[in-house]
Write a protein that holds these residues in place. Structure first.
Motif, PDB file in Angstrom:
ATOM      1  N   THR A  97      18.850  81.433  51.203  1.00 57.69           N
ATOM      2  CA  THR A  97      20.226  81.485  51.674  1.00 57.69           C
ATOM      3  C   THR A  97      21.153  81.253  50.488  1.00 57.69           C
ATOM      4  OG1 THR A  97      19.585  80.638  53.856  1.00 57.69           O
ATOM      5  CG2 THR A  97      21.912  80.511  53.267  1.00 57.69           C
ATOM      6  N   VAL A  98      21.980  82.227  50.205  1.00 52.70           N
ATOM      7  CA  VAL A  98      22.906  82.161  49.070  1.00 52.70           C
ATOM      8  C   VAL A  98      24.334  82.168  49.602  1.00 52.70           C
ATOM      9  CG1 VAL A  98      23.691  83.279  46.952  1.00 52.70           C
ATOM     10  CG2 VAL A  98      21.273  83.377  47.588  1.00 52.70           C
ATOM     11  N   GLU A 138      28.771  70.983  50.405  1.00 51.70           N
ATOM     12  CA  GLU A 138      28.158  70.138  51.429  1.00 51.70           C
ATOM     13  C   GLU A 138      26.882  70.776  51.970  1.00 51.70           C
ATOM     14  OE1 GLU A 138      29.284  68.113  55.767  1.00 51.70           O
ATOM     15  OE2 GLU A 138      30.825  69.065  54.539  1.00 51.70           O
ATOM     16  N   ALA A 139      26.927  72.079  52.211  1.00 55.96           N
ATOM     17  CA  ALA A 139      25.763  72.782  52.747  1.00 55.96           C
ATOM     18  C   ALA A 139      24.599  72.758  51.761  1.00 55.96           C
ATOM     19  CB  ALA A 139      26.124  74.221  53.093  1.00 55.96           C
ATOM     20  N   VAL A 140      24.890  72.909  50.472  1.00 63.97           N
ATOM     21  CA  VAL A 140      23.833  72.841  49.454  1.00 63.97           C
ATOM     22  C   VAL A 140      23.268  71.434  49.385  1.00 63.97           C
ATOM     23  CG1 VAL A 140      23.378  72.971  46.970  1.00 63.97           C
ATOM     24  CG2 VAL A 140      24.668  74.793  48.098  1.00 63.97           C
ATOM     25  N   ALA A 141      24.136  70.424  49.402  1.00 63.67           N
ATOM     26  CA  ALA A 141      23.677  69.031  49.326  1.00 63.67           C
ATOM     27  C   ALA A 141      22.768  68.676  50.494  1.00 63.67           C
ATOM     28  CB  ALA A 141      24.875  68.093  49.289  1.00 63.67           C
ATOM     29  N   ARG A 144      21.125  73.154  53.694  1.00 64.15           N
ATOM     30  CA  ARG A 144      21.341  74.276  54.614  1.00 64.15           C
ATOM     31  C   ARG A 144      21.560  75.580  53.865  1.00 64.15           C
ATOM     32  NH1 ARG A 144      25.961  73.621  56.768  1.00 64.15           N
ATOM     33  NH2 ARG A 144      26.603  71.606  55.921  1.00 64.15           N
ATOM     34  N   VAL A 145      21.993  75.495  52.618  1.00 59.75           N
ATOM     35  CA  VAL A 145      22.159  76.650  51.734  1.00 59.75           C
ATOM     36  C   VAL A 145      21.390  76.342  50.456  1.00 59.75           C
ATOM     37  CG1 VAL A 145      23.819  77.938  50.320  1.00 59.75           C
ATOM     38  CG2 VAL A 145      24.380  77.355  52.684  1.00 59.75           C
ATOM     39  N   ASP A 146      20.637  77.311  49.957  1.00 54.83           N
ATOM     40  CA  ASP A 146      19.790  77.063  48.783  1.00 54.83           C
ATOM     41  C   ASP A 146      20.588  77.035  47.485  1.00 54.83           C
ATOM     42  OD1 ASP A 146      17.075  77.056  50.045  1.00 54.83           O
ATOM     43  OD2 ASP A 146      17.709  79.058  50.658  1.00 54.83           O
TER      44      ASP A 146
END
Length: 306
Positions: A97-98, A138-141, A144-146
């Motif tokens: 997920t990018v 936030e999503a990367v931390a 949820r997102v790579d």
């Protein structure tokens, strides 16, 4: 059958397919006597005779023929599983997920990297997410997102690695009927000439990198921008400019966005008026696909710089 050593099944297949111990041993790269011992060990473990020993070869018994098809399927499934795991480890399979901000997506570097990654890893399921810098960080931390392309340097304090990809110049965006550009558009202006203008900027919460760059550059030019409006997305910013509500400063790559009613003008660049493009990922063990994306980003950057 669950207790049978897969190595013995591979030996069995080689002997069955060659119908000869010596030829099977050559194919396996081992000596004949140990191979013969391993076949006997398999027969003892199963409690059946798999081969009739002939003067000039090996002949499958009825039990051997019954095992042959299943052994081939078992070995094929194991090989397929091992190959799949290795592909995932190498980043050639799996899911990635990018994320990217709206303005980052318009820089040609981002679609170029995505295209390179797709060509290099066609079996990876690629999921693309557009959001703001803050939401993507936030999503990367949280995993949820790579990885994500953002315009700021947020993240280091949240177990997120930030790597600079590039910086680009910024342009002034004017309404088409603005006196500075109406009739005979100027090719370049000084930032200080915008001191009395009303500014439309991307919300700092959504894009602190660009927002802070603009505020700092204006301060270096001797003024504090008068804020007329803040927009939730970069394209919304340009739409408000087209509506005549003010001017803005945007990354040069947004010149590619052909919005009617907006005129772009180069700005004499004071220190700091640059739009960063960064790649972020979680400071944790990475999937093979994420490692491969980072590798493609670095290769693409090196090629462009070289």
């Amino acid at each position: 059958m669950a207790s049978v050593d897969l190595r013995l099944l591979r030996y069995f297949l080689a002997v069955a397919e060659e119908a000869h111990l010596t030829k099977a041993a050559e194919r396996l790269g081992i000596r004949q006597p140990p191979l013969s011992q391993q076949i006997r060990a398999l027969e003892l473990e199963l409690g059946v005779t798999l081969f009739n020993r002939l003067p000039r070869g090996m002949e499958l018994t009825e039990s051997g023929r019954a095992l042959l098809a299943d052994a081939r399927n078992i070995i094929a499934l194991v090989d397929q599983a091992v190959d799949g795991v290795r592909q995932v480890s190498r980043g050639e399979a799996g899911r990635l997920t990018v994320g990217f901000t709206g303005s980052a997506a318009f820089h040609p570097f981002v679609p170029s990297v995505i295209r390179r990654f797709r060509d290099a890893a066609p079996n990876v399921r690629l999921v693309l997410e557009e959001s703001s810098t803050g939401e993507l960080t936030e999503a990367v931390a949280e995993g949820r997102v790579d990885a994500a392309f953002i315009r700021g340097a947020q993240g280091a304090s949240r177990n997120v690695v930030v790597e600079s990809v590039l910086e680009e110049t910024m342009l002034a965006a004017f309404p088409a009927d603005h006196p500075m550009v109406r009739g005979r558009p100027r090719k370049r202006i000084a930032l200080s000439e915008l001191a009395e203008e009303s500014f439309i900027l991307y919300r700092r919460h959504n894009g602190p990198g660009l927002y802070d760059a603009v505020i700092s550059a204006c301060a270096a030019a001797g003024f504090s921008p008068r804020m007329a409006q803040e927009a939730p997305r970069m394209l919304s910013t340009l739409s408000l400019v087209a509506a005549g509500l003010g001017v803005s400063l945007v990354p040069a790559s947004l010149r590619r966005v052909n919005i009617e009613g907006v005129v772009y003008v180069n700005v004499t660049q004071p220190a700091g008026l640059r739009a960063p493009l960064n790649l972020i990922w979680r400071d944790a063990p990475l999937s093979g696909a994420c490692r491969k994306l980072i590798e493609e980003v670095r290769l693409c950057r090196a090629q462009q710089q070289g």
